[in-house]
Write an enzyme that holds these catalytic residues in place. Structure first.
Site, PDB file in Angstrom:
ATOM      1  CG  ASP A  81      -1.949   1.001   1.341  1.00 55.78           C
ATOM      2  OD1 ASP A  81      -2.348   1.509   0.272  1.00 55.78           O
ATOM      3  OD2 ASP A  81      -2.414   1.296   2.467  1.00 55.78           O
ATOM      4  CG  ASP A 103       0.677   7.616  -3.615  1.00 52.02           C
ATOM      5  OD1 ASP A 103       0.429   8.384  -4.568  1.00 52.02           O
ATOM      6  OD2 ASP A 103       0.299   7.838  -2.441  1.00 52.02           O
ATOM      7  CG  HIS A 208      -6.284   4.889  -1.159  1.00 55.35           C
ATOM      8  ND1 HIS A 208      -5.154   4.420  -0.539  1.00 55.35           N
ATOM      9  CD2 HIS A 208      -6.317   4.307  -2.391  1.00 55.35           C
ATOM     10  CE1 HIS A 208      -4.522   3.598  -1.371  1.00 55.35           C
ATOM     11  NE2 HIS A 208      -5.212   3.507  -2.494  1.00 55.35           N
ATOM     12  N   GLY A 209      -8.823   6.093   2.102  1.00 57.54           N
ATOM     13  CA  GLY A 209      -9.379   7.011   3.104  1.00 57.54           C
ATOM     14  C   GLY A 209     -10.852   6.761   3.359  1.00 57.54           C
ATOM     15  CG  ASN A 251      -6.927   1.117   0.360  1.00 52.77           C
ATOM     16  OD1 ASN A 251      -7.431   0.334  -0.445  1.00 52.77           O
ATOM     17  ND2 ASN A 251      -5.679   1.520   0.280  1.00 52.77           N
TER      18      ASN A 251
HETATM   19  O1  TD4 Z   1      -4.089   3.397   2.258  1.00 51.58           O
HETATM   20  N1  TD4 Z   1      -4.721   3.493   3.449  1.00 51.58           N
HETATM   21  C1  TD4 Z   1      -3.982   3.087   4.649  1.00 51.58           C
HETATM   22  C2  TD4 Z   1      -2.953   4.129   4.927  1.00 51.58           C
HETATM   23  C3  TD4 Z   1      -2.156   3.764   6.134  1.00 51.58           C
HETATM   24  C4  TD4 Z   1      -1.408   4.931   6.712  1.00 51.58           C
HETATM   25  O2  TD4 Z   1      -0.055   4.767   6.458  1.00 51.58           O
HETATM   26  P1  TD4 Z   1       1.054   4.425   7.591  1.00 51.58           P
HETATM   27  O3  TD4 Z   1       1.078   2.914   7.729  1.00 51.58           O
HETATM   28  O4  TD4 Z   1       2.280   4.967   6.926  1.00 51.58           O
HETATM   29  O5  TD4 Z   1       0.723   5.129   8.863  1.00 51.58           O
HETATM   30  C5  TD4 Z   1      -5.986   4.045   3.503  1.00 51.58           C
HETATM   31  O6  TD4 Z   1      -6.468   4.560   2.494  1.00 51.58           O
HETATM   32  C6  TD4 Z   1      -6.753   3.994   4.814  1.00 51.58           C
HETATM   33  O7  TD4 Z   1      -7.771   4.984   4.934  1.00 51.58           O
HETATM   34  P2  TD4 Z   1      -8.404   5.325   6.392  1.00 51.58           P
HETATM   35  O8  TD4 Z   1      -9.675   6.068   6.096  1.00 51.58           O
HETATM   36  O9  TD4 Z   1      -8.668   4.040   7.067  1.00 51.58           O
HETATM   37  O10 TD4 Z   1      -7.416   6.194   7.113  1.00 51.58           O
HETATM   38 ZN    ZN Z   2      -4.370   5.124   1.208  1.00 45.88          ZN
HETATM   39 CA    CA Z   3      -1.122   9.695  -2.573  1.00 41.90          CA
END
Ligand code: TD4
Ligand code: ZN
Ligand code: CA
Length: 305
Positions: A81, A103, A208-209, A251
């Site tokens: 990821d 990314d 994501h997010g 994610n």
């Molecule tokens: O891709 N992710 C997970 C991102 C993890 C953060 O990275 P570190 O391990 O470096 O701290 C997401 O899109 C997760 O989204 P969310 O809404 O659960 O924050």
């Molecule tokens: Zn992410």
């Molecule tokens: Ca990015």
């Protein structure tokens, strides 16, 4: 067994459901997502970030996931990821990852294309699938129309990006962001933009997010001392709509972290004499597992393994 994301996501796209990509960083988080998948009969994407690799060690994490895949009756992938460079991607390919994300979303379009294309060439040579990202994840509240356009994914650029790079999946920016503080006001996602991207792009789309930051977890964490004022996520209805409009990989990390640590706080507060890590981390793992099972039902991946 380990599959590529391409294999898992094309099945999801066909039947209009989404597969959760759950971030792990230790044994407990891996057990939580794998046990949830087995109980829900759901495919899963086990996601590992560069900072999780720094924490847990690439070979420790990859070996644990391979053991999980060999001993569980569900389709699974091992996914990098937010890979940031060729070196990290190469190490993950060597370690047996079946999917990698590169990314390059912070780069100018042409540079993002060039970096992503290099990763596609490397990964496809090994039969591994690649996720690229176009558009930056950042809240769009209090932004002008021009500022929004600068961060959200442009549908025509998305079409061009997929054509030029040959990625197997594309992460898009429609107003979500990482972490527990996604919106100050009402949650807002640009669904019309997602619809336009879907029209132009044929590969599986990734959100994501996507954590929902459920009120019950925030309340539990806060009851036992956490300071999380203002935490806000993506409402579950928005997630359902995004899936209907073509999102096939979602994610989730924040909700898992919140469930895990809220439970650690609860156990420590209620059992001050306890010092066996298994009695503290065990219930935390169970809480994380319940959250993962809820996601599988929400995403429609339950019963699809
Ligand atoms: O891709 N992710 C997970 C991102 C993890 C953060 O990275 P570190 O391990 O470096 O701290 C997401 O899109 C997760 O989204 P969310 O809404 O659960 O924050
Ligand atoms: Zn992410
Ligand atoms: Ca990015």
């Amino acid at each position: 067994m380990l599959f590529t994301n391409r294999e898992l996501l094309l099945a999801a796209k066909q039947k209009v459901y989404a597969i959760g990509a759950f971030n792990i960083q230790n044994l407990e988080s891996l057990l939580a997502v794998v046990e949830a998948a087995v109980e829900e009969k759901s495919p899963i994407i086990v996601a590992v970030t560069p900072s999780a690799i720094k924490y847990g060690g690439l070979n420790y994490l990859a070996s644990m996931v391979k053991v999980a895949a060999e001993s569980s009756p569900i389709p699974m992938s091992l996914h990098l990821d937010h890979g940031e460079d060729i070196e990290t991607v190469s190490k993950c390919l060597e370690a047996g990852f079946t999917s990698v994300m590169i990314d390059g979303s912070h780069l100018p379009f042409e540079e993002n294309v060039a970096l992503t294309k290099r990763v596609v060439d490397l990964a496809h040579a090994k039969g591994v699938s690649v996720e690229g990202e176009l558009g930056r994840l950042s809240g769009v509240e209090e932004k002008t129309v021009e500022e929004r356009e600068a961060v959200l994914t442009d549908p025509e650029e998305a079409e061009e990006f997929v054509k030029q790079t040959g990625v197997d999946a594309l992460a898009v920016s429609i107003g979500t962001s990482h972490g527990a503080y996604k919106f100050k006001g009402e949650p807002q996602l640009d669904f019309e933009r997602l619809r336009l991207i879907r029209e132009k792009v044929d590969v599986p789309l990734v959100l994501h997010g996507a954590s929902s930051v459920p009120a019950w977890i925030i309340e539990k964490a806060s009851k036992y001392g956490a300071e999380l004022a203002g935490a806000k996520g993506i409402p579950e209805e928005h997630i359902k709509k995004a899936i209907a409009l073509g999102i096939t990989k979602i994610n989730i990390d924040t909700d898992l972290r919140l469930a895990f640590t809220a439970t650690i706080r609860e156990v420590l507060a209620n059992s001050p004499k306890e010092f066996d890590p298994r009695k503290i981390l065990g219930p935390a793992k169970e809480a994380m597992k319940e959250v993962v099972k809820g996601k599988m039902r929400l995403f429609g991946s339950s019963g699809k393994a």
